[in-house]
Scaffold this motif. Sequence first.
Motif, PDB file in Angstrom:
ATOM      1  N   PRO A  48      -4.539 -20.697 -53.614  1.00 58.20           N
ATOM      2  CA  PRO A  48      -5.403 -19.507 -53.732  1.00 58.20           C
ATOM      3  C   PRO A  48      -4.815 -18.489 -54.698  1.00 58.20           C
ATOM      4  O   PRO A  48      -3.603 -18.298 -54.774  1.00 58.20           O
ATOM      5  N   ASP A 103      -3.401 -20.494 -47.596  1.00 54.63           N
ATOM      6  CA  ASP A 103      -4.828 -20.486 -47.240  1.00 54.63           C
ATOM      7  C   ASP A 103      -5.082 -20.207 -45.774  1.00 54.63           C
ATOM      8  O   ASP A 103      -6.202 -19.873 -45.387  1.00 54.63           O
ATOM      9  N   VAL A 137      -6.775 -16.774 -45.136  1.00 54.62           N
ATOM     10  CA  VAL A 137      -8.152 -16.456 -45.516  1.00 54.62           C
ATOM     11  C   VAL A 137      -9.155 -17.514 -45.093  1.00 54.62           C
ATOM     12  O   VAL A 137     -10.360 -17.326 -45.274  1.00 54.62           O
ATOM     13  N   GLU A 138      -8.704 -18.614 -44.517  1.00 54.81           N
ATOM     14  CA  GLU A 138      -9.618 -19.696 -44.159  1.00 54.81           C
ATOM     15  C   GLU A 138      -9.401 -20.063 -42.705  1.00 54.81           C
ATOM     16  O   GLU A 138      -8.276 -20.191 -42.240  1.00 54.81           O
ATOM     17  N   SER A 139     -10.508 -20.221 -41.972  1.00 58.62           N
ATOM     18  CA  SER A 139     -10.428 -20.620 -40.575  1.00 58.62           C
ATOM     19  C   SER A 139     -11.689 -21.393 -40.217  1.00 58.62           C
ATOM     20  O   SER A 139     -12.559 -21.617 -41.053  1.00 58.62           O
ATOM     21  N   HIS A 141     -15.056 -19.195 -40.589  1.00 57.33           N
ATOM     22  CA  HIS A 141     -15.518 -18.687 -41.883  1.00 57.33           C
ATOM     23  C   HIS A 141     -14.788 -19.420 -43.002  1.00 57.33           C
ATOM     24  O   HIS A 141     -13.697 -19.950 -42.810  1.00 57.33           O
ATOM     25  N   ASP A 142     -15.423 -19.434 -44.177  1.00 52.98           N
ATOM     26  CA  ASP A 142     -14.840 -20.147 -45.306  1.00 52.98           C
ATOM     27  C   ASP A 142     -13.877 -19.245 -46.056  1.00 52.98           C
ATOM     28  O   ASP A 142     -13.687 -18.059 -45.733  1.00 52.98           O
ATOM     29  N   ILE A 143     -13.257 -19.816 -47.107  1.00 54.65           N
ATOM     30  CA  ILE A 143     -12.212 -19.103 -47.831  1.00 54.65           C
ATOM     31  C   ILE A 143     -12.789 -17.938 -48.636  1.00 54.65           C
ATOM     32  O   ILE A 143     -12.106 -16.939 -48.866  1.00 54.65           O
ATOM     33  N   ARG A 144     -14.061 -18.037 -49.044  1.00 53.59           N
ATOM     34  CA  ARG A 144     -14.643 -16.927 -49.810  1.00 53.59           C
ATOM     35  C   ARG A 144     -14.809 -15.697 -48.930  1.00 53.59           C
ATOM     36  O   ARG A 144     -14.491 -14.577 -49.339  1.00 53.59           O
ATOM     37  N   HIS A 145     -15.313 -15.905 -47.729  1.00 50.95           N
ATOM     38  CA  HIS A 145     -15.466 -14.779 -46.809  1.00 50.95           C
ATOM     39  C   HIS A 145     -14.106 -14.197 -46.452  1.00 50.95           C
ATOM     40  O   HIS A 145     -13.935 -12.968 -46.386  1.00 50.95           O
ATOM     41  N   GLY A 146     -13.127 -15.078 -46.208  1.00 47.21           N
ATOM     42  CA  GLY A 146     -11.786 -14.583 -45.915  1.00 47.21           C
ATOM     43  C   GLY A 146     -11.177 -13.832 -47.078  1.00 47.21           C
ATOM     44  O   GLY A 146     -10.447 -12.847 -46.895  1.00 47.21           O
TER      45      GLY A 146
END
Length: 708
Positions: A478, A525, A528-530, A533-538
């Motif tokens: 990222p 990552d 911001v990723e879980s 929610h995806d990585i963009r939202h995080g």
Amino acid sequence: MNPLTRTGVPAPAAPAPPPDTPEAVTPLMEHAFTQAPIAMALYDRDCRQVRANDEMAYISGRTEDETHGRLLTDLLPDPPLNELARQGAQVMRSGRPARADVRVAVPGEDRERAWTTFLTPVEDGAGRPLGLAVAALDTTREYLARRRLSLVNEATARIGTTLDLARTAQELADVTCGRFADAVTVDLLDSVLADPVLADARPQDAPVTALRRVAQRATHGAPPLPRPGRRAVPLAPRSLPARVLASGRATRFHLGAHAGPCRWSSGALTFDESKRGDGIHSVLAVPLKARGQVLGLAQFARSRRSGPFDEDDALVAEDITARAATCIDNARRYTRERAVAVTLQRSLLPARPAAQNAVDVASRYLPACSEAGVGGDWFDVIPLSGTRVALVVGDVVGHGLYASATMGRLRTAVRTLADLDMPPDELLTHLDDLVLQNQREQHDPGAPGSFDELCATCVYAVYDPLTRTCVMAAAGHPAPVLLTPDGDARFLDLPHGPPLGLGGLPFESREVSLPEGSVLALYTDGLVESADHDIRHGGDRLLRAMAGAADSLEETCDSVLDTLLPEKPGDDVALLLARTRALPGDRTCTWELAPDPSAVADARALATRQLTAWGLDDLVFTTELVVSELVTNAIRYGAAPVRLRLIHDTRLICEVSDAGHTAPRLRRARTYDEGGRGLFLVAQLTDRWGTRYTPDGKTIWAEQLPAA
């Protein structure tokens, strides 16, 4: 005695009626009704009993004469039998048969029985109601079998839902309490609950020293249970738990009239012979065994209102505890592997940032709380020559000890390559080759559990406080976040290189100007990723958290983690924050020297004059020697242009650059050699020295610590 006639002569026997006549069938039916093993009774239109067979009289505890003429509601006054009386009246009114399953105890017996009761209306040939027939079938064995099977199925579904050891033990107590026992305790060996890195389960033939209670539950009316103790309770050699653990088999213990109630202590069940009362009267103790090792003891107890444990109960308890023991052992092994992985992980990560003056740093590392285990996230701060600093964050794909060990190898490789002062893109290329080589070494298709592929991501950045620039490259990682001094947070637009381990694909570096006081955020990552929610939202949430950052980097780290992470993160998280500094312009001087041997004296003079201006008179003598040797080598073996640069930071740094690409080599000169002692002398006079290559040539540098 046979009846006699008045004359004393036996009367001739009456001829038997034909077998198919009513006169022959009626006595047979009477005998069948009376002697049937099924409890049966007949009631008239008013629900008053007119007949009851011997089995009905036995289970009711009253003779047929005592119940004759009594109403059904009088005979069945207590729950759940009053519901049976209500259904009987309903059957008389509706004319439709009914079935009811009840559990009641036979008078004189302690344990309840299960009865399947059939209520059937009796009608004449015209369909007019004449009365009610009641039949009760003892289905206790079938009921207990179904109940035990249901309990085993429920235990399979409810025990072992997590890899938390105490939670698994409590699930065993929760499933069995109420349906199987009135009180349940689970005690584990103290060695099982000790340091997970060092502890191991006890072999079955090893002596037991102490147990520690980890789970318990009791129904209403059972003796009170103390809270699970934090300390281990030693066991007496001949105590019930010690005997059960030594035998390795389930053991039943029944309290008779001569024994008092069962008392629950903090360590194990004990029996108080001096007291009487209605307490627990039946105990079933089952060792927790898994994979040939004893982990602890599960104890089940029943009060007076429940029947004693029997052999079938012991088999069910052994089945359930075997499942629970396997889950507990899995949790113990997971806890141990996780503790080892976390210990290894933390030992490989820097305990504190390395001393440097280019950036202020703060970092956090959080291992995953999920069943996946610890991963391979890492970060590092590496001081480089010329007051520069390297910032690195990486993530090895996968979890467990292998990921942690791989992370350690990659971190060591990054430090080694960084010491060679490689540009970020070149460093990632070499690191990619290392991962590919590791894949080839680990690949073994015939071996179980071999790792055919290894993949990792990494971002590597080099910040120079003299030029206030940062050169960075990413390998499938990222993008870093830049927070400028005016509070604007944005992702840095880096060339997105492939993850490490793919091979054959290029990496690119990008240079970014950073104003003094900028904050650079490098992370993995997991931040911001879980799953929700995806990585963009995080990433959007991370930008908002960074935009509201506090002045303190430590507080910013805590704020970012609290904002973005759930209570139990599902993946490892590494976060590195770096606030840039800038070295004042008066702390560095650069001179271009003529490619002539006479320039050596000029270089010494320039260096002496500058050190005097900085107040570093104690370093003048050694610096003159270092400058003399390095400039001489550059003029003799290098190419123009030749430059001398002095940097005054926490250390005094002397750098000599030229356009040549020949690497200097430290060697020990022989006795009669006229040269070859220059770099050896530099190494003896300075704290560190080295070489870094630039697009225009090379730079040889040496560092000295000023006197305190």
